[in-house]
Design a protein around this motif. Structure first.
Motif, mmCIF file in Angstrom:
data_model
loop_
_atom_site.group_PDB
_atom_site.id
_atom_site.type_symbol
_atom_site.label_atom_id
_atom_site.label_comp_id
_atom_site.label_asym_id
_atom_site.label_seq_id
_atom_site.Cartn_x
_atom_site.Cartn_y
_atom_site.Cartn_z
ATOM 1 N N TYR A 140 3.883 2.212 2.978
ATOM 2 C CA TYR A 140 4.757 3.384 3.119
ATOM 3 C C TYR A 140 4.240 4.551 2.290
ATOM 4 C CZ TYR A 140 7.000 2.247 -1.424
ATOM 5 O OH TYR A 140 7.256 1.999 -2.754
ATOM 6 N N ASP A 141 4.793 5.749 2.564
ATOM 7 C CA ASP A 141 4.354 6.982 1.918
ATOM 8 C C ASP A 141 5.419 7.514 0.956
ATOM 9 O OD1 ASP A 141 2.300 6.695 3.717
ATOM 10 O OD2 ASP A 141 2.647 8.584 4.765
ATOM 11 N N VAL A 142 4.961 8.363 0.043
ATOM 12 C CA VAL A 142 5.851 9.058 -0.890
ATOM 13 C C VAL A 142 5.460 10.531 -0.926
ATOM 14 C CG1 VAL A 142 6.479 9.352 -3.317
ATOM 15 C CG2 VAL A 142 6.388 7.051 -2.333
ATOM 16 N N LEU A 143 6.462 11.411 -0.772
ATOM 17 C CA LEU A 143 6.248 12.856 -0.932
ATOM 18 C C LEU A 143 6.938 13.289 -2.219
ATOM 19 C CD1 LEU A 143 5.804 12.393 2.198
ATOM 20 C CD2 LEU A 143 6.578 14.743 2.491
ATOM 21 N N PHE A 144 6.144 13.707 -3.196
ATOM 22 C CA PHE A 144 6.705 14.045 -4.503
ATOM 23 C C PHE A 144 5.920 15.183 -5.139
ATOM 24 C CE2 PHE A 144 7.831 13.005 -9.016
ATOM 25 C CZ PHE A 144 9.207 12.924 -8.878
ATOM 26 N N GLY A 145 5.302 16.029 -4.296
ATOM 27 C CA GLY A 145 4.473 17.093 -4.835
ATOM 28 C C GLY A 145 3.205 16.530 -5.458
ATOM 29 N N CYS A 146 2.550 17.336 -6.254
ATOM 30 C CA CYS A 146 1.315 16.887 -6.911
ATOM 31 C C CYS A 146 1.497 15.654 -7.802
ATOM 32 C CB CYS A 146 0.709 18.039 -7.719
ATOM 33 S SG CYS A 146 0.044 19.365 -6.675
ATOM 34 N N ILE A 151 0.886 -1.165 0.000
ATOM 35 C CA ILE A 151 0.000 0.000 0.000
ATOM 36 C C ILE A 151 0.921 1.211 0.000
ATOM 37 C CG2 ILE A 151 -1.739 1.334 1.238
ATOM 38 C CD1 ILE A 151 -2.644 -1.278 2.573
ATOM 39 N N ILE A 152 0.849 2.001 -1.074
ATOM 40 C CA ILE A 152 1.708 3.185 -1.199
ATOM 41 C C ILE A 152 0.802 4.413 -1.248
ATOM 42 C CG2 ILE A 152 3.631 4.233 -2.426
ATOM 43 C CD1 ILE A 152 4.035 1.590 -3.902
ATOM 44 N N VAL A 153 1.048 5.349 -0.351
ATOM 45 C CA VAL A 153 0.209 6.551 -0.285
ATOM 46 C C VAL A 153 1.033 7.785 -0.640
ATOM 47 C CG1 VAL A 153 -1.220 8.036 1.167
ATOM 48 C CG2 VAL A 153 -1.313 5.553 1.457
ATOM 49 N N LEU A 198 -0.110 22.125 11.545
ATOM 50 C CA LEU A 198 0.798 21.134 12.118
ATOM 51 C C LEU A 198 0.503 19.766 11.514
ATOM 52 C CD1 LEU A 198 3.001 20.571 14.260
ATOM 53 C CD2 LEU A 198 1.136 20.029 15.854
ATOM 54 N N THR A 199 1.524 19.136 10.933
ATOM 55 C CA THR A 199 1.315 17.858 10.262
ATOM 56 C C THR A 199 1.645 16.691 11.174
ATOM 57 O OG1 THR A 199 3.566 17.737 9.354
ATOM 58 C CG2 THR A 199 1.914 18.919 8.056
ATOM 59 N N ASN A 200 0.951 15.598 10.958
ATOM 60 C CA ASN A 200 1.173 14.366 11.710
ATOM 61 C C ASN A 200 1.445 13.252 10.710
ATOM 62 O OD1 ASN A 200 1.076 12.016 13.198
ATOM 63 N ND2 ASN A 200 -0.824 12.508 14.273
ATOM 64 N N GLN A 201 2.682 12.771 10.692
ATOM 65 C CA GLN A 201 3.068 11.714 9.771
ATOM 66 C C GLN A 201 3.654 10.507 10.506
ATOM 67 O OE1 GLN A 201 4.879 13.077 6.013
ATOM 68 N NE2 GLN A 201 4.760 15.132 6.835
ATOM 69 N N LEU A 202 3.279 10.357 11.769
ATOM 70 C CA LEU A 202 3.749 9.224 12.550
ATOM 71 C C LEU A 202 2.570 8.540 13.223
ATOM 72 C CD1 LEU A 202 6.434 7.877 13.438
ATOM 73 C CD2 LEU A 202 6.292 9.237 15.526
ATOM 74 N N PRO A 203 2.191 7.324 12.818
ATOM 75 C CA PRO A 203 2.821 6.584 11.724
ATOM 76 C C PRO A 203 2.455 7.182 10.373
ATOM 77 C CG PRO A 203 0.878 5.413 12.462
ATOM 78 C CD PRO A 203 1.052 6.572 13.401
ATOM 79 N N CYS A 204 3.072 6.659 9.334
ATOM 80 C CA CYS A 204 2.799 7.171 7.993
ATOM 81 C C CYS A 204 1.347 6.893 7.610
ATOM 82 C CB CYS A 204 3.754 6.554 6.978
ATOM 83 S SG CYS A 204 3.501 4.801 6.645
ATOM 84 N N LEU A 205 0.857 7.630 6.634
ATOM 85 C CA LEU A 205 -0.543 7.487 6.229
ATOM 86 C C LEU A 205 -0.855 6.082 5.734
ATOM 87 C CD1 LEU A 205 -0.656 10.527 6.635
ATOM 88 C CD2 LEU A 205 -1.929 10.711 4.494
ATOM 89 N N ALA A 206 0.088 5.466 5.029
ATOM 90 C CA ALA A 206 -0.158 4.108 4.510
ATOM 91 C C ALA A 206 -0.371 3.125 5.655
ATOM 92 C CB ALA A 206 1.008 3.665 3.632
ATOM 93 N N ALA A 207 0.391 3.279 6.744
ATOM 94 C CA ALA A 207 0.208 2.420 7.912
ATOM 95 C C ALA A 207 -1.166 2.657 8.543
ATOM 96 C CB ALA A 207 1.308 2.671 8.938
ATOM 97 N N LYS A 208 -1.591 3.914 8.577
ATOM 98 C CA LYS A 208 -2.916 4.239 9.113
ATOM 99 C C LYS A 208 -4.015 3.625 8.244
ATOM 100 C CE LYS A 208 -1.408 8.594 11.224
ATOM 101 N NZ LYS A 208 -1.452 10.067 11.162
#
Length: 361
Positions: free
Chosen positions: A133-139, A93-95, A108-118
């Motif tokens: 796991y998550d990926v940050l790559f802009g739009c 699962i990749i978010v 304020l952002t919350n990325q723990l755990p990552c969104l995919a884990a949630k």
């Protein structure tokens, strides 16, 4: 002929938030320019010009009791239910997102755990081999995740991968910035599955580029344009150099799309649909014109580029998967996909990043 392994979309889903925000919502806002000067132009005039350029007349916001991970979960649930796929059979699962979970009235952002884990937790998937796991790559994040998923599948590492794009941009925009009218919330999901076939199918080719020397901060996080805004004490808002992004996008997105089409051994005339990230209607139209000119084509086929920005706004990584899901489920009038069609997915955004892939239905 021997068979080859391809990645096919076998399921899709989306979640469109319920809070409808029309342009009139911004009539009573106080807008400031990046230098902190109050903009004296009447808001009605600002909004009218905004709609003419972007095409946006309304957007959707998530209600206060929903997090970004909730939106991602609802899109994932829709994809699983509509495809009848066993959730325990997912290898990954990749978010894709950019801001994690953000509460209302705070950036304020919350990325723990990552969104995919949630999402995996909310789906109650027990399989420990479903890697999240998550990926940050802009739009362009969702498209980049699809490219990664394709590598997993083609290498034999995975049989099924869920790819989600989800964002709540409404919670990270500056209410005193005119650009705040662009942003919205939403989530889209797809499930890729390995397919053994003699004839090429699914994801055929992709292209990606990143420019950072002068372009890295075209999109950035910063304080409000209103210097004495109370929110500046604890918050940073999404900011962009709109004109520079426009010029960058129309200059380089067409070339990246052409690179993907060329790698697939196709011509622009073979392409039935272009599903592109939607942040600005006029920008996307300009990209299409320049793309066709790269092939010495002046006439752009009608309905080649479906648009949903008018009612959705720009929900970042979610725009393209939502668009695909709506077409796949016959929810978008005059736009259909049939077996054998070649379609292009493309996006541009923070980084600056551009990517594209060619897909055979």
């Amino acid at each position: 002929m021997s068979t080859k392994r391809f990645s096919k979309i076998v399921g899709s889903g989306s979640y469109i938030p319920t809070v409808q925000v029309k342009n009139e919502h911004f009539l009573n806002h106080s807008f400031f320019d990046p230098n902190g000067q109050k903009i004296e132009t009447p808001n009605a005039e600002i909004i009218e010009k905004f709609k003419d350029i972007t095409g946006i007349s309304e957007r959707k916001y998530a209600p206060d009791d929903q997090r970004n991970s909730d939106l991602a979960y609802l899109a994932a649930k829709d994809a699983l239910e509509s495809s009848k796929i066993d959730k325990e059979s997912l290898d990954y699962i990749i978010v894709a997102h950019n801001f994690g979970d953000v509460k209302p009235n705070s950036t304020l952002t919350n990325q723990l755990p990552c969104l995919a884990a949630k999402v995996k937790n909310l789906l109650q998937i027990k399989n420990p081999k479903t890697i999240a796991y998550d990926v940050l790559f802009g739009c362009p994040g969702w498209i980049q995740c699809m490219i990664q998923a394709n590598y997993y599948i083609k290498s034999g590492d995975a049989q099924r991968v869920m790819v989600i794009g989800s964002e709540t941009l409404s919670r990270v925009c500056d209410p005193h910035d005119r650009d705040s009218m662009i942003y919205s919330d939403g989530a889209g999901a797809t499930i890729l599955e390995a397919c053994e076939t003699e004839e090429a199918s699914g994801i055929l080719a992709h292209a990606t580029r990143t420019d950072t020397i002068n372009e890295a901060y075209f999109l950035r996080a910063d304080i409000s344009d209103k210097a004495d805004f109370e929110g500046n004490k604890n918050n940073l808002f999404i900011k962009m150099h709109g004109r520079k992004i426009y010029e960058y996008a129309i200059s380089y997105v067409p070339g990246v799309v052409k690179e993907a089409i060329d790698k697939a051994g196709l011509d622009i005339k073979d392409i039935k649909k272009i599903l592109i990230h939607q942040a600005n209607e006029k920008m996307d139209e300009a990209i299409a014109k320049r793309l066709y000119r790269l092939y010495q084509e002046r006439n752009i086929p009608a309905k080649i580029m479906p648009m949903i920005i008018q009612e959705m706004g720009n929900n970042s990584v979610a725009t393209v998967p939502i668009l695909y899901d709506q077409i796949a489920k016959d929810k978008l009038e005059d736009h259909k996909l049939k077996k054998g069609d070649y379609i292009v997915f493309a996006s541009v955004g923070a980084g600056m990043n551009i990517n594209s892939f060619v897909y055979k239905v």
